[in-house]
Scaffold this active site. Sequence first.
Site, PDB file in Angstrom:
ATOM      1  N   ARG A 104     -48.684  21.931  30.388  1.00 47.58           N
ATOM      2  CA  ARG A 104     -49.826  21.254  29.518  1.00 47.58           C
ATOM      3  C   ARG A 104     -50.938  20.901  30.484  1.00 47.58           C
ATOM      4  NH1 ARG A 104     -47.522  20.084  24.311  1.00 47.58           N
ATOM      5  NH2 ARG A 104     -45.348  19.164  24.414  1.00 47.58           N
ATOM      6  N   LYS A 140     -53.997  31.626  15.838  1.00 52.31           N
ATOM      7  CA  LYS A 140     -53.435  32.665  16.062  1.00 52.31           C
ATOM      8  C   LYS A 140     -52.915  33.561  14.687  1.00 52.31           C
ATOM      9  CE  LYS A 140     -49.962  32.810  19.806  1.00 52.31           C
ATOM     10  NZ  LYS A 140     -48.463  32.582  20.199  1.00 52.31           N
ATOM     11  N   LYS A 143     -48.388  16.452  20.967  1.00 52.94           N
ATOM     12  CA  LYS A 143     -48.993  16.298  22.252  1.00 52.94           C
ATOM     13  C   LYS A 143     -50.034  17.037  22.546  1.00 52.94           C
ATOM     14  CE  LYS A 143     -44.315  15.111  23.744  1.00 52.94           C
ATOM     15  NZ  LYS A 143     -43.319  15.455  24.447  1.00 52.94           N
ATOM     16  N   GLY A 144     -49.945  18.531  22.069  1.00 53.21           N
ATOM     17  CA  GLY A 144     -50.743  19.611  22.511  1.00 53.21           C
ATOM     18  C   GLY A 144     -52.086  19.352  22.499  1.00 53.21           C
ATOM     19  N   ASP A 183     -47.606  23.971  25.725  1.00 49.76           N
ATOM     20  CA  ASP A 183     -46.414  24.133  26.810  1.00 49.76           C
ATOM     21  C   ASP A 183     -45.279  24.925  26.455  1.00 49.76           C
ATOM     22  OD1 ASP A 183     -45.517  22.836  24.030  1.00 49.76           O
ATOM     23  OD2 ASP A 183     -43.741  22.021  25.517  1.00 49.76           O
ATOM     24  N   ASP A 218     -50.811  28.124  14.170  1.00 52.62           N
ATOM     25  CA  ASP A 218     -49.874  29.414  14.289  1.00 52.62           C
ATOM     26  C   ASP A 218     -49.353  29.987  13.046  1.00 52.62           C
ATOM     27  OD1 ASP A 218     -47.846  31.049  15.165  1.00 52.62           O
ATOM     28  OD2 ASP A 218     -47.077  29.800  16.881  1.00 52.62           O
ATOM     29  N   GLU A 231     -56.618  19.938  16.383  1.00 53.30           N
ATOM     30  CA  GLU A 231     -55.109  20.556  16.911  1.00 53.30           C
ATOM     31  C   GLU A 231     -55.386  21.318  17.999  1.00 53.30           C
ATOM     32  OE1 GLU A 231     -52.332  20.681  16.610  1.00 53.30           O
ATOM     33  OE2 GLU A 231     -51.292  20.796  14.684  1.00 53.30           O
ATOM     34  N   ASP A 232     -54.357  21.798  18.787  1.00 52.28           N
ATOM     35  CA  ASP A 232     -54.650  22.738  19.784  1.00 52.28           C
ATOM     36  C   ASP A 232     -54.578  24.001  19.304  1.00 52.28           C
ATOM     37  OD1 ASP A 232     -52.030  21.855  19.567  1.00 52.28           O
ATOM     38  OD2 ASP A 232     -51.213  22.688  21.329  1.00 52.28           O
TER      39      ASP A 232
HETATM   40  C1  PRP Z   1     -47.671  23.079  17.811  1.00 50.45           C
HETATM   41  C2  PRP Z   1     -49.296  22.648  17.729  1.00 50.45           C
HETATM   42  C3  PRP Z   1     -49.322  22.392  16.170  1.00 50.45           C
HETATM   43  C4  PRP Z   1     -48.135  23.344  15.726  1.00 50.45           C
HETATM   44  C5  PRP Z   1     -48.747  24.617  15.122  1.00 50.45           C
HETATM   45  O1  PRP Z   1     -47.292  21.589  17.950  1.00 50.45           O
HETATM   46  O2  PRP Z   1     -49.709  21.649  18.484  1.00 50.45           O
HETATM   47  O3  PRP Z   1     -49.045  21.130  15.945  1.00 50.45           O
HETATM   48  O4  PRP Z   1     -47.300  23.604  16.692  1.00 50.45           O
HETATM   49  O5  PRP Z   1     -47.735  25.433  14.664  1.00 50.45           O
HETATM   50  P1  PRP Z   1     -47.691  25.895  13.080  1.00 50.45           P
HETATM   51  O6  PRP Z   1     -49.077  26.506  12.807  1.00 50.45           O
HETATM   52  O7  PRP Z   1     -46.885  27.301  13.139  1.00 50.45           O
HETATM   53  O8  PRP Z   1     -47.205  24.690  12.173  1.00 50.45           O
HETATM   54  P2  PRP Z   1     -45.714  21.585  18.657  1.00 50.45           P
HETATM   55  O9  PRP Z   1     -44.768  21.266  17.495  1.00 50.45           O
HETATM   56  O10 PRP Z   1     -45.322  22.799  19.404  1.00 50.45           O
HETATM   57  O11 PRP Z   1     -45.761  20.237  19.396  1.00 50.45           O
HETATM   58  P3  PRP Z   1     -46.418  19.816  20.709  1.00 50.45           P
HETATM   59  O12 PRP Z   1     -47.966  19.504  20.284  1.00 50.45           O
HETATM   60  O13 PRP Z   1     -46.050  18.444  20.889  1.00 50.45           O
HETATM   61  O14 PRP Z   1     -46.280  20.768  21.840  1.00 50.45           O
END
Ligand code: PRP
Length: 179
Positions: free
Chosen positions: A164, A130, A42-43, A158, A102, A98-99
């Site tokens: 959000r 990051k 959703k991010g 979030d 990580d 993507e938001d």
């Molecule tokens: C977050 C973000 C990416 C992912 C990145 O989503 O939106 O999709 O984590 O992390 P990574 O590089 O360690 O794989 P999340 O799973 O928190 O879901 P959301 O967007 O619904 O909050």
Amino acid sequence: MHPDLEEILISEEKIQQRIKELAKELRKEYSEKNPLCVCILKGAVPFMADLTRAMDFPLQMDYMAVSSYGNSAETSGVVRILKDLDTPVEGRDVLIIEDIVDTGLTLRHLITLMKTRKAKSVKAVTLLDKPDRRQTDLTPDYCGFVIPNKYIVGYGTDFAERYRNLPYIGVLKKELYQS
Ligand code: PRP
């Protein structure tokens, strides 16, 4: 500033300014390609909405929901598809939106998946990167801001589904996530 934050890391103005710059960069590559912009729920929703409105050329949008974290704060490395695309990607220039990147495991999995589905090209744009947390050698093709390893919320990101809707990126107070 929201009272649960210790600081604003990236202001609304800076986000919106950077989005305009990213849209200009993307125009050079995609203005004639009718790219399939894939929003990762959703991010990435606020970023997708603002970025695509700044991209003044033909494009299509679709949405995908994946989960790599489950209920844990740490990634499992296993990416589950919760909602798949409606659009076939074969022969398309796919731009994953993507938001945040990580560990990079989610994005790496999605890029591989789009290639398996015979996309013509696959690239990714992320608002936030990051790199301190990276567990792969992946580098996003387009990036808004490289950020330090702090617990950030807002503009789509979030903590327990909260924050959000903040129009900026803030750093969450430690006492709110450390028990
Ligand atoms: C977050 C973000 C990416 C992912 C990145 O989503 O939106 O999709 O984590 O992390 P990574 O590089 O360690 O794989 P999340 O799973 O928190 O879901 P959301 O967007 O619904 O909050």
